[in-house]
Design a protein around this motif. Structure first.
Motif, PDB file in Angstrom:
ATOM      1  N   HIS A   1     -17.927 -13.660  -7.488  1.00 60.63           N
ATOM      2  CA  HIS A   1     -17.217 -12.459  -7.562  1.00 60.63           C
ATOM      3  C   HIS A   1     -18.113 -11.321  -6.791  1.00 60.63           C
ATOM      4  CE1 HIS A   1     -15.866 -14.519 -11.060  1.00 60.63           C
ATOM      5  NE2 HIS A   1     -14.814 -13.846 -10.724  1.00 60.63           N
ATOM      6  N   ALA A   2     -19.158 -11.706  -6.339  1.00 60.68           N
ATOM      7  CA  ALA A   2     -20.000 -10.570  -5.448  1.00 60.68           C
ATOM      8  C   ALA A   2     -19.338 -10.410  -4.286  1.00 60.68           C
ATOM      9  CB  ALA A   2     -21.399 -11.474  -5.047  1.00 60.68           C
ATOM     10  N   ARG A   3     -19.184  -8.825  -3.975  1.00 62.40           N
ATOM     11  CA  ARG A   3     -18.742  -8.395  -2.774  1.00 62.40           C
ATOM     12  C   ARG A   3     -19.802  -7.217  -2.235  1.00 62.40           C
ATOM     13  NH1 ARG A   3     -13.300  -7.570  -2.646  1.00 62.40           N
ATOM     14  NH2 ARG A   3     -13.571  -6.409  -0.598  1.00 62.40           N
ATOM     15  N   LEU A   4     -20.736  -8.037  -1.446  1.00 64.04           N
ATOM     16  CA  LEU A   4     -22.021  -7.224  -1.141  1.00 64.04           C
ATOM     17  C   LEU A   4     -21.787  -5.785  -0.257  1.00 64.04           C
ATOM     18  CD1 LEU A   4     -24.075 -10.160  -0.298  1.00 64.04           C
ATOM     19  CD2 LEU A   4     -23.991  -8.870  -2.440  1.00 64.04           C
ATOM     20  N   ASN A   5     -20.490  -5.755   0.082  1.00 71.23           N
ATOM     21  CA  ASN A   5     -20.096  -4.819   1.040  1.00 71.23           C
ATOM     22  C   ASN A   5     -19.592  -3.353   0.347  1.00 71.23           C
ATOM     23  OD1 ASN A   5     -17.823  -6.147   0.730  1.00 71.23           O
ATOM     24  ND2 ASN A   5     -16.725  -4.622   2.239  1.00 71.23           N
ATOM     25  N   LEU A   6     -19.418  -3.743  -1.102  1.00 66.32           N
ATOM     26  CA  LEU A   6     -18.968  -2.752  -2.105  1.00 66.32           C
ATOM     27  C   LEU A   6     -19.830  -1.987  -2.836  1.00 66.32           C
ATOM     28  CD1 LEU A   6     -15.498  -4.265  -3.408  1.00 66.32           C
ATOM     29  CD2 LEU A   6     -15.958  -3.112  -1.262  1.00 66.32           C
TER      30      LEU A   6
ATOM     31  N   PRO B   1     -18.490  -1.495   4.759  1.00 69.92           N
ATOM     32  CA  PRO B   1     -18.641  -0.772   3.482  1.00 69.92           C
ATOM     33  C   PRO B   1     -17.670   0.154   2.732  1.00 69.92           C
ATOM     34  CG  PRO B   1     -20.510  -0.532   5.208  1.00 69.92           C
ATOM     35  CD  PRO B   1     -19.408  -1.054   5.785  1.00 69.92           C
ATOM     36  N   ALA B   2     -17.396   0.090   1.643  1.00 73.82           N
ATOM     37  CA  ALA B   2     -16.368   0.805   0.859  1.00 73.82           C
ATOM     38  C   ALA B   2     -16.881   1.025  -0.397  1.00 73.82           C
ATOM     39  CB  ALA B   2     -15.135  -0.166   0.884  1.00 73.82           C
ATOM     40  N   ARG B   3     -16.416   2.342  -1.196  1.00 73.05           N
ATOM     41  CA  ARG B   3     -16.811   2.579  -2.337  1.00 73.05           C
ATOM     42  C   ARG B   3     -15.762   2.416  -3.324  1.00 73.05           C
ATOM     43  NH1 ARG B   3     -18.984   8.699  -2.298  1.00 73.05           N
ATOM     44  NH2 ARG B   3     -19.480   8.028  -4.229  1.00 73.05           N
ATOM     45  N   CYS B   4     -16.367   2.003  -4.706  1.00 71.57           N
ATOM     46  CA  CYS B   4     -15.580   1.962  -5.912  1.00 71.57           C
ATOM     47  C   CYS B   4     -16.006   3.082  -6.847  1.00 71.57           C
ATOM     48  CB  CYS B   4     -15.533   0.629  -6.413  1.00 71.57           C
ATOM     49  SG  CYS B   4     -14.806  -0.726  -5.076  1.00 71.57           S
ATOM     50  N   VAL B   5     -15.287   3.840  -7.311  1.00 73.04           N
ATOM     51  CA  VAL B   5     -15.744   5.004  -8.119  1.00 73.04           C
ATOM     52  C   VAL B   5     -14.885   4.982  -9.425  1.00 73.04           C
ATOM     53  CG1 VAL B   5     -16.356   7.496  -8.307  1.00 73.04           C
ATOM     54  CG2 VAL B   5     -16.675   6.221  -6.149  1.00 73.04           C
ATOM     55  N   LEU B   6     -15.469   5.034 -10.415  1.00 71.44           N
ATOM     56  CA  LEU B   6     -15.030   4.841 -11.820  1.00 71.44           C
ATOM     57  C   LEU B   6     -15.237   6.206 -12.348  1.00 71.44           C
ATOM     58  CD1 LEU B   6     -14.400   2.349 -14.395  1.00 71.44           C
ATOM     59  CD2 LEU B   6     -14.783   4.591 -15.211  1.00 71.44           C
ATOM     60  N   LEU B   7     -14.219   7.161 -12.559  1.00 78.15           N
ATOM     61  CA  LEU B   7     -14.435   8.498 -13.407  1.00 78.15           C
ATOM     62  C   LEU B   7     -14.120   8.188 -14.786  1.00 78.15           C
ATOM     63  CD1 LEU B   7     -12.314  10.809 -10.968  1.00 78.15           C
ATOM     64  CD2 LEU B   7     -14.709  10.165 -10.756  1.00 78.15           C
TER      65      LEU B   7
ATOM     66  N   ARG C   1     -11.095   2.207   2.269  1.00 76.22           N
ATOM     67  CA  ARG C   1     -12.297   2.741   2.021  1.00 76.22           C
ATOM     68  C   ARG C   1     -12.838   3.132   1.112  1.00 76.22           C
ATOM     69  NH1 ARG C   1     -12.610   0.097   6.159  1.00 76.22           N
ATOM     70  NH2 ARG C   1     -14.092  -0.775   4.806  1.00 76.22           N
ATOM     71  N   VAL C   2     -12.009   3.376   0.121  1.00 77.30           N
ATOM     72  CA  VAL C   2     -12.399   3.826  -1.305  1.00 77.30           C
ATOM     73  C   VAL C   2     -11.215   3.554  -2.334  1.00 77.30           C
ATOM     74  CG1 VAL C   2     -11.512   6.332  -0.831  1.00 77.30           C
ATOM     75  CG2 VAL C   2     -13.399   5.859  -2.881  1.00 77.30           C
ATOM     76  N   VAL C   3     -11.692   2.944  -3.477  1.00 71.05           N
ATOM     77  CA  VAL C   3     -11.036   2.966  -4.775  1.00 71.05           C
ATOM     78  C   VAL C   3     -11.362   3.818  -5.871  1.00 71.05           C
ATOM     79  CG1 VAL C   3     -10.081   1.273  -6.518  1.00 71.05           C
ATOM     80  CG2 VAL C   3     -10.084   0.434  -4.187  1.00 71.05           C
ATOM     81  N   ILE C   4     -10.490   4.611  -6.325  1.00 67.94           N
ATOM     82  CA  ILE C   4     -10.980   5.577  -7.165  1.00 67.94           C
ATOM     83  C   ILE C   4     -10.224   4.947  -8.608  1.00 67.94           C
ATOM     84  CG2 ILE C   4     -11.146   7.836  -8.137  1.00 67.94           C
ATOM     85  CD1 ILE C   4     -11.048   8.645  -5.010  1.00 67.94           C
ATOM     86  N   HIS C   5     -10.864   4.934  -9.681  1.00 71.75           N
ATOM     87  CA  HIS C   5     -10.289   4.755 -11.036  1.00 71.75           C
ATOM     88  C   HIS C   5     -10.112   6.093 -11.860  1.00 71.75           C
ATOM     89  CE1 HIS C   5     -10.663   0.613 -10.427  1.00 71.75           C
ATOM     90  NE2 HIS C   5      -9.348   0.395 -11.393  1.00 71.75           N
ATOM     91  N   SER C   6      -9.152   6.923 -11.930  1.00 72.62           N
ATOM     92  CA  SER C   6      -9.052   8.291 -12.556  1.00 72.62           C
ATOM     93  C   SER C   6      -9.142   8.032 -14.162  1.00 72.62           C
ATOM     94  CB  SER C   6      -8.030   8.809 -12.021  1.00 72.62           C
ATOM     95  OG  SER C   6      -6.793   8.303 -12.539  1.00 72.62           O
ATOM     96  N   ASP C   7      -8.814   6.626 -14.595  1.00 71.59           N
ATOM     97  CA  ASP C   7      -8.955   6.190 -15.946  1.00 71.59           C
ATOM     98  C   ASP C   7      -9.608   4.915 -15.977  1.00 71.59           C
ATOM     99  OD1 ASP C   7      -7.121   8.599 -16.982  1.00 71.59           O
ATOM    100  OD2 ASP C   7      -5.900   7.514 -15.996  1.00 71.59           O
ATOM    101  N   ILE C   8     -10.210   4.563 -17.094  1.00 74.10           N
ATOM    102  CA  ILE C   8     -10.802   3.169 -17.179  1.00 74.10           C
ATOM    103  C   ILE C   8      -9.654   2.273 -17.211  1.00 74.10           C
ATOM    104  CG2 ILE C   8     -12.968   4.040 -18.196  1.00 74.10           C
ATOM    105  CD1 ILE C   8     -11.702   2.914 -20.987  1.00 74.10           C
ATOM    106  N   PRO C   9      -9.718   1.070 -16.733  1.00 75.76           N
ATOM    107  CA  PRO C   9      -8.675  -0.170 -16.852  1.00 75.76           C
ATOM    108  C   PRO C   9      -8.937  -0.556 -17.988  1.00 75.76           C
ATOM    109  CG  PRO C   9     -10.570  -0.885 -15.497  1.00 75.76           C
ATOM    110  CD  PRO C   9     -10.880   0.503 -15.729  1.00 75.76           C
ATOM    111  N   SER C  10      -7.772  -1.471 -18.333  1.00 71.84           N
ATOM    112  CA  SER C  10      -7.644  -2.210 -19.828  1.00 71.84           C
ATOM    113  C   SER C  10      -8.895  -3.248 -19.933  1.00 71.84           C
ATOM    114  CB  SER C  10      -6.407  -2.613 -19.846  1.00 71.84           C
ATOM    115  OG  SER C  10      -5.882  -3.646 -18.988  1.00 71.84           O
ATOM    116  N   SER C  11      -8.981  -3.766 -18.966  1.00 78.04           N
ATOM    117  CA  SER C  11     -10.218  -4.998 -18.966  1.00 78.04           C
ATOM    118  C   SER C  11     -10.956  -5.217 -17.770  1.00 78.04           C
ATOM    119  CB  SER C  11      -9.346  -6.148 -19.169  1.00 78.04           C
ATOM    120  OG  SER C  11      -8.703  -6.524 -18.006  1.00 78.04           O
TER     121      SER C  11
END
Length: 224
Positions: free
Chosen positions: A69-74, A199-205, A172-182
């Protein structure tokens, strides 16, 4: 593809998948064709479920090729915010990540209402943005997905109905405005970022109230 949908332990069990083996057996039993199952989110119990299904139904022993599952560019990040602070954080992230470069952004929301509200806020800030959820007409869904893939839309605000089969390389960016269910859902959704290898960002608020909201959504989706 999406073979985890066959497993009752998967995050999205679909009984229709159980008919695949019967179709193969009735249509192509002599000889059996090669069978390959693909999934990006298979825990050990899901892999065993898939293997046992094809073992018992078709006498096929699946050979496992685990890619990991490793995505080293994230780059993964969790930011603690209140509900009121989320829109401003999202707009700032879009400005930083997309302001001077191409590509797109996906903002995931837990509910249809949240998706529509955030989409309006982002569009009002000048971004080419649309919302996406299961309540839209099929034609609208296709049009929105295609506009996002082509770049006509820079931002999609969506529930988890979005993403399956949508392959845009330059998110380039995935933002979770709410936590996902799993955690499985999070891997699926965050994994839309950086498919071109850049490179890309994954940000969970994160807001603690979101946890209770997810418990509520989960309990209301269960049959008595």
């Amino acid at each position: 593809d999406e073979a985890h949908c066959l497993s009752k332990w998967g995050h999205d069990f679909r009984t229709d998948y159980l008919y695949v083996s019967r179709f193969i057996r009735e249509r192509y039993s002599d000889p059996l064709p090669p069978v390959a199952c693909f999934t990006a989110t298979a825990k050990p119990d899901v892999i065993e479920d898939l293997s046992e299904h094809f073992r018992s139904e078709l006498g096929i022993e699946l050979t496992q090729f685990a890619g990991g599952h490793a995505r080293l560019n994230l780059d993964y990040e969790v930011v603690s915010v209140t509900k009121a602070e989320k829109p401003a954080h999202i707009l700032e992230l879009l400005k930083v990540e997309l302001g001077s470069i191409g590509g797109g952004a996906v903002v995931f929301a837990a509910t249809r209402k949240n998706a529509e509200t955030l989409s309006q806020i982002i569009a009002a800030a000048g971004w080419a943005c649309a919302h996406f959820h299961a309540g839209l007409e099929p034609g609208s869904k296709r049009e929105i997905q295609q506009n996002f893939i082509s770049g006509a839309l820079r931002v999609i605000v969506a529930t988890n109905a979005f993403g399956m089969g949508v392959d845009k390389s330059d998110v380039r960016v995935v933002i979770h405005s709410d936590i996902p269910s799993s955690l499985e859902n999070y891997l699926q959704e965050a994994g839309r970022a950086g498919r071109d290898g850049d490179p890309a960002r994954c940000v969970l608020l994160f807001d603690e109230e979101d946890v209770e909201r997810q418990f509520g959504l989960s309990s209301r989706s269960r049959l008595t």
